[in-house]
Design a protein around this motif. Structure first.
Motif, PDB file in Angstrom:
ATOM      1  N   VAL A   1       0.850  -1.188   0.000  1.00 63.94           N
ATOM      2  CA  VAL A   1       0.000   0.000   0.000  1.00 63.94           C
ATOM      3  C   VAL A   1       0.888   1.241   0.000  1.00 63.94           C
ATOM      4  O   VAL A   1       1.770   1.380   0.852  1.00 63.94           O
ATOM      5  N   ALA A   2       0.658   2.128  -0.937  1.00 68.35           N
ATOM      6  CA  ALA A   2       1.347   3.419  -0.972  1.00 68.35           C
ATOM      7  C   ALA A   2       0.375   4.486  -0.479  1.00 68.35           C
ATOM      8  O   ALA A   2      -0.705   4.657  -1.048  1.00 68.35           O
ATOM      9  N   ALA A   3       0.741   5.184   0.587  1.00 65.03           N
ATOM     10  CA  ALA A   3      -0.098   6.235   1.177  1.00 65.03           C
ATOM     11  C   ALA A   3       0.533   7.592   0.893  1.00 65.03           C
ATOM     12  O   ALA A   3       1.749   7.743   0.977  1.00 65.03           O
ATOM     13  N   SER A   4      -0.299   8.576   0.579  1.00 67.09           N
ATOM     14  CA  SER A   4       0.229   9.876   0.167  1.00 67.09           C
ATOM     15  C   SER A   4       0.814  10.680   1.328  1.00 67.09           C
ATOM     16  O   SER A   4       1.869  11.287   1.192  1.00 67.09           O
ATOM     17  N   PHE A   5       0.143  10.701   2.466  1.00 70.01           N
ATOM     18  CA  PHE A   5       0.655  11.414   3.634  1.00 70.01           C
ATOM     19  C   PHE A   5       0.018  10.828   4.893  1.00 70.01           C
ATOM     20  O   PHE A   5      -0.761   9.877   4.812  1.00 70.01           O
ATOM     21  N   TYR A   6       0.371  11.369   6.064  1.00 68.52           N
ATOM     22  CA  TYR A   6       0.087  10.677   7.312  1.00 68.52           C
ATOM     23  C   TYR A   6      -1.370  10.248   7.526  1.00 68.52           C
ATOM     24  O   TYR A   6      -1.607   9.098   7.913  1.00 68.52           O
ATOM     25  N   PRO A   7      -2.370  11.101   7.326  1.00 66.48           N
ATOM     26  CA  PRO A   7      -3.749  10.637   7.581  1.00 66.48           C
ATOM     27  C   PRO A   7      -4.129   9.405   6.761  1.00 66.48           C
ATOM     28  O   PRO A   7      -4.904   8.564   7.222  1.00 66.48           O
ATOM     29  N   MET A   8      -3.572   9.281   5.565  1.00 73.44           N
ATOM     30  CA  MET A   8      -3.833   8.099   4.741  1.00 73.44           C
ATOM     31  C   MET A   8      -2.987   6.914   5.224  1.00 73.44           C
ATOM     32  O   MET A   8      -3.440   5.770   5.228  1.00 73.44           O
ATOM     33  N   GLN A   9      -1.764   7.200   5.625  1.00 72.52           N
ATOM     34  CA  GLN A   9      -0.893   6.158   6.170  1.00 72.52           C
ATOM     35  C   GLN A   9      -1.516   5.524   7.411  1.00 72.52           C
ATOM     36  O   GLN A   9      -1.492   4.299   7.573  1.00 72.52           O
ATOM     37  N   TYR A  10      -2.077   6.339   8.276  1.00 69.55           N
ATOM     38  CA  TYR A  10      -2.676   5.839   9.515  1.00 69.55           C
ATOM     39  C   TYR A  10      -3.834   4.889   9.201  1.00 69.55           C
ATOM     40  O   TYR A  10      -3.947   3.812   9.799  1.00 69.55           O
ATOM     41  N   LEU A  11      -4.681   5.273   8.261  1.00 68.12           N
ATOM     42  CA  LEU A  11      -5.786   4.404   7.878  1.00 68.12           C
ATOM     43  C   LEU A  11      -5.267   3.073   7.331  1.00 68.12           C
ATOM     44  O   LEU A  11      -5.769   2.001   7.691  1.00 68.12           O
ATOM     45  N   ALA A  12      -4.268   3.158   6.460  1.00 68.88           N
ATOM     46  CA  ALA A  12      -3.732   1.936   5.847  1.00 68.88           C
ATOM     47  C   ALA A  12      -3.146   0.999   6.898  1.00 68.88           C
ATOM     48  O   ALA A  12      -3.363  -0.225   6.846  1.00 68.88           O
ATOM     49  N   GLU A  13      -2.432   1.557   7.853  1.00 67.38           N
ATOM     50  CA  GLU A  13      -1.796   0.727   8.879  1.00 67.38           C
ATOM     51  C   GLU A  13      -2.816   0.138   9.840  1.00 67.38           C
ATOM     52  O   GLU A  13      -2.719  -1.033  10.221  1.00 67.38           O
ATOM     53  N   GLN A  14      -3.785   0.938  10.231  1.00 68.10           N
ATOM     54  CA  GLN A  14      -4.775   0.461  11.190  1.00 68.10           C
ATOM     55  C   GLN A  14      -5.701  -0.590  10.584  1.00 68.10           C
ATOM     56  O   GLN A  14      -6.048  -1.577  11.229  1.00 68.10           O
ATOM     57  N   ILE A  15      -6.105  -0.381   9.341  1.00 66.76           N
ATOM     58  CA  ILE A  15      -7.028  -1.301   8.688  1.00 66.76           C
ATOM     59  C   ILE A  15      -6.283  -2.517   8.120  1.00 66.76           C
ATOM     60  O   ILE A  15      -6.752  -3.645   8.202  1.00 66.76           O
ATOM     61  N   GLY A  16      -5.101  -2.260   7.567  1.00 71.86           N
ATOM     62  CA  GLY A  16      -4.345  -3.349   6.954  1.00 71.86           C
ATOM     63  C   GLY A  16      -3.707  -4.286   7.953  1.00 71.86           C
ATOM     64  O   GLY A  16      -3.622  -5.494   7.717  1.00 71.86           O
ATOM     65  N   GLY A  17      -3.246  -3.744   9.078  1.00 73.40           N
ATOM     66  CA  GLY A  17      -2.618  -4.576  10.094  1.00 73.40           C
ATOM     67  C   GLY A  17      -1.422  -5.344   9.557  1.00 73.40           C
ATOM     68  O   GLY A  17      -0.607  -4.816   8.801  1.00 73.40           O
ATOM     69  N   ASP A  18      -1.321  -6.617   9.921  1.00 75.57           N
ATOM     70  CA  ASP A  18      -0.182  -7.445   9.542  1.00 75.57           C
ATOM     71  C   ASP A  18      -0.245  -7.930   8.099  1.00 75.57           C
ATOM     72  O   ASP A  18       0.699  -8.568   7.625  1.00 75.57           O
ATOM     73  N   ASN A  19      -1.328  -7.637   7.411  1.00 74.28           N
ATOM     74  CA  ASN A  19      -1.490  -8.142   6.050  1.00 74.28           C
ATOM     75  C   ASN A  19      -1.014  -7.177   4.976  1.00 74.28           C
ATOM     76  O   ASN A  19      -1.085  -7.497   3.787  1.00 74.28           O
ATOM     77  N   VAL A  20      -0.534  -5.999   5.386  1.00 70.56           N
ATOM     78  CA  VAL A  20      -0.099  -5.009   4.404  1.00 70.56           C
ATOM     79  C   VAL A  20       1.299  -4.502   4.721  1.00 70.56           C
ATOM     80  O   VAL A  20       1.767  -4.564   5.858  1.00 70.56           O
ATOM     81  N   SER A  21       1.939  -4.011   3.697  1.00 73.47           N
ATOM     82  CA  SER A  21       3.223  -3.329   3.821  1.00 73.47           C
ATOM     83  C   SER A  21       3.002  -1.902   3.339  1.00 73.47           C
ATOM     84  O   SER A  21       2.717  -1.681   2.158  1.00 73.47           O
ATOM     85  N   VAL A  22       3.096  -0.940   4.248  1.00 72.90           N
ATOM     86  CA  VAL A  22       2.727   0.443   3.935  1.00 72.90           C
ATOM     87  C   VAL A  22       3.967   1.323   3.762  1.00 72.90           C
ATOM     88  O   VAL A  22       4.861   1.317   4.607  1.00 72.90           O
ATOM     89  N   THR A  23       4.003   2.068   2.672  1.00 72.33           N
ATOM     90  CA  THR A  23       5.009   3.102   2.485  1.00 72.33           C
ATOM     91  C   THR A  23       4.289   4.434   2.338  1.00 72.33           C
ATOM     92  O   THR A  23       3.181   4.486   1.799  1.00 72.33           O
ATOM     93  N   THR A  24       4.902   5.483   2.846  1.00 74.97           N
ATOM     94  CA  THR A  24       4.287   6.807   2.733  1.00 74.97           C
ATOM     95  C   THR A  24       5.164   7.710   1.885  1.00 74.97           C
ATOM     96  O   THR A  24       6.398   7.676   1.997  1.00 74.97           O
ATOM     97  N   LEU A  25       4.554   8.493   1.024  1.00 74.79           N
ATOM     98  CA  LEU A  25       5.297   9.378   0.143  1.00 74.79           C
ATOM     99  C   LEU A  25       5.811  10.612   0.869  1.00 74.79           C
ATOM    100  O   LEU A  25       6.780  11.233   0.450  1.00 74.79           O
ATOM    101  N   THR A  26       5.148  10.980   1.966  1.00 73.49           N
ATOM    102  CA  THR A  26       5.512  12.201   2.701  1.00 73.49           C
ATOM    103  C   THR A  26       6.161  11.809   4.025  1.00 73.49           C
ATOM    104  O   THR A  26       5.500  11.310   4.928  1.00 73.49           O
ATOM    105  N   LYS A  27       7.445  12.056   4.135  1.00 72.64           N
ATOM    106  CA  LYS A  27       8.173  11.668   5.333  1.00 72.64           C
ATOM    107  C   LYS A  27       7.857  12.623   6.492  1.00 72.64           C
ATOM    108  O   LYS A  27       7.466  13.777   6.279  1.00 72.64           O
ATOM    109  N   PRO A  28       8.034  12.163   7.740  1.00 72.39           N
ATOM    110  CA  PRO A  28       7.750  13.013   8.902  1.00 72.39           C
ATOM    111  C   PRO A  28       8.526  14.335   8.839  1.00 72.39           C
ATOM    112  O   PRO A  28       9.713  14.354   8.513  1.00 72.39           O
ATOM    113  N   GLY A  29       7.828  15.423   9.115  1.00 70.02           N
ATOM    114  CA  GLY A  29       8.465  16.734   9.123  1.00 70.02           C
ATOM    115  C   GLY A  29       8.369  17.472   7.801  1.00 70.02           C
ATOM    116  O   GLY A  29       8.685  18.666   7.736  1.00 70.02           O
TER     117      GLY A  29
END
Length: 331
Positions: free
Chosen positions: A42-70
């Motif tokens: 799963v590729a997430a654009s920025f944190y609010p999308m990353q959070y959804l992907a991680e919480q919903i996907g759990g151990d079944n997904v590998s999440v990368t975010t395009l927008t790094k912290p900061g």
């Protein structure tokens, strides 16, 4: 000797060819949207999308975010490596209208599951100075059952406020849509995605209840903020957002706007000018000094950094609630 030397050379060439075939096979697997462990990429654009992907996907997904912290997400420019990450994903989760460079790159990918969070709830227009709802809504409220977010008839309406994640109710609507898409993208783990979605929605519902109760009785309903990101939150809980510089946190307010805010602060008994973590606090502090007000952080949650008052979405939102209660004199 030449013949004997050619034999290992040929063998080496064969091994290299086999190796290239193996790499090609791995690349094909990755292009299909799975990592080496068989997880949905799963590729997430920025944190609010990353959070959804991680919480919903759990151990079944590998999440990368395009927008790094900061990194301020509105200004993000993609590197070639990040574009490659998009093309290799099995599912892309983004919010159209927040990051133009990301929107453009996603439009050019052939990934089957592109989920635009803006299509999973209703968008609204707000007066970016005062935060008042102008009454326009996006007509294209999409049901979660549609196959591909990238091929929809209804797209985010130009000029609509994209900050839907700051309203727990709208964020929960988006979570349901994202969960449904993950179920379709990876049906083998559909039950897990459904369970995780239900758990997240319950947590967001509890957060909404706390905001509703916590802001119900207050001395004032008006708050001033540098970044006009809180229109949905203000509308949900009966508050009035007064933005210093509109939706762009880096914009400079006009002298007339500063004078107007000074009048509003006096008439509405405003106590605090809010600034955010990823943009300059100079304007907020200047206005506060000129009007004798306090300053505090109201985090638009576009990214989590070491300056954030919490480690994740829920914690930071609860910090925002506490800051609003203090500033508004909530009982």
């Amino acid at each position: 000797m030449n013949v004997r030397r050619l034999i290992p050379t040929a063998a080496t060439a064969g091994a290299v060819a086999l190796g290239l075939l193996a790499v090609s096979a791995c690349s094909t697997s990755d292009a299909a949207g799975e990592d080496g462990d068989g997880k949905l990429k799963v590729a997430a654009s920025f944190y609010p999308m990353q959070y959804l992907a991680e919480q919903i996907g759990g151990d079944n997904v590998s999440v990368t975010t395009l927008t790094k912290p900061g990194v301020e997400p509105h200004d993000l420019e993609l590197k070639p490596r990040q574009t490659a990450e998009l093309n290799d994903a099995g599912l892309i989760l983004y919010l159209k209208g927040v990051q133009p460079a990301v929107d453009k790159a996603i439009d050019q990918t052939s990934v089957k599951y592109k989920v635009d969070a803006a299509t999973l709830t209703k968008l609204e227009h707000f007066d970016t100075a005062g935060g008042h709802d102008s009454g326009h809504e996006e007509a294209g409220h999409e049901e979660a059952g549609h196959e591909e977010a990238g091929h929809e008839d209804h797209e985010a309406e130009a000029g609509a406020d994209p900050h839907i994640w700051l309203d727990p109710v709208k964020y929960a609507e988006v979570a349901k849509g994202v969960g449904a898409r993950m179920e379709k993208a990876d049906p083998d783990h559909a039950a897990d995605y459904k369970k995780n979605t239900d758990a997240l929605v319950a947590e967001l519902t509890a957060l909404h209840t706390d905001f509703e109760k916590g802001l119900r009785n207050s001395a004032t309903k008006t708050f001033i903020t540098t970044h006009s990101a809180f229109g949905y939150l203000a509308e949900r809980y009966g508050l009035e957002q007064e933005g210093i510089a509109g939706v762009d946190p880096e914009s400079e307010p006009s002298p007339a706007r500063i004078k107007e805010l000074q009048t509003i602060a006096k008439e509405d008994k405003v106590t605090t000018v809010f600034f955010e973590t990823l943009a300059s606090d100079k304007t907020a502090k200047t206005l506060a000094e000129d009007t004798g007000l306090k300053t505090d952080v109201l985090d638009p949650l576009e990214g989590i950094t070491d300056r954030s008052k919490g480690d994740d979405y829920i914690e930071v939102m609860r910090s925002n609630l506490a800051a609003l209660q203090k500033a508004l004199g909530a009982k």
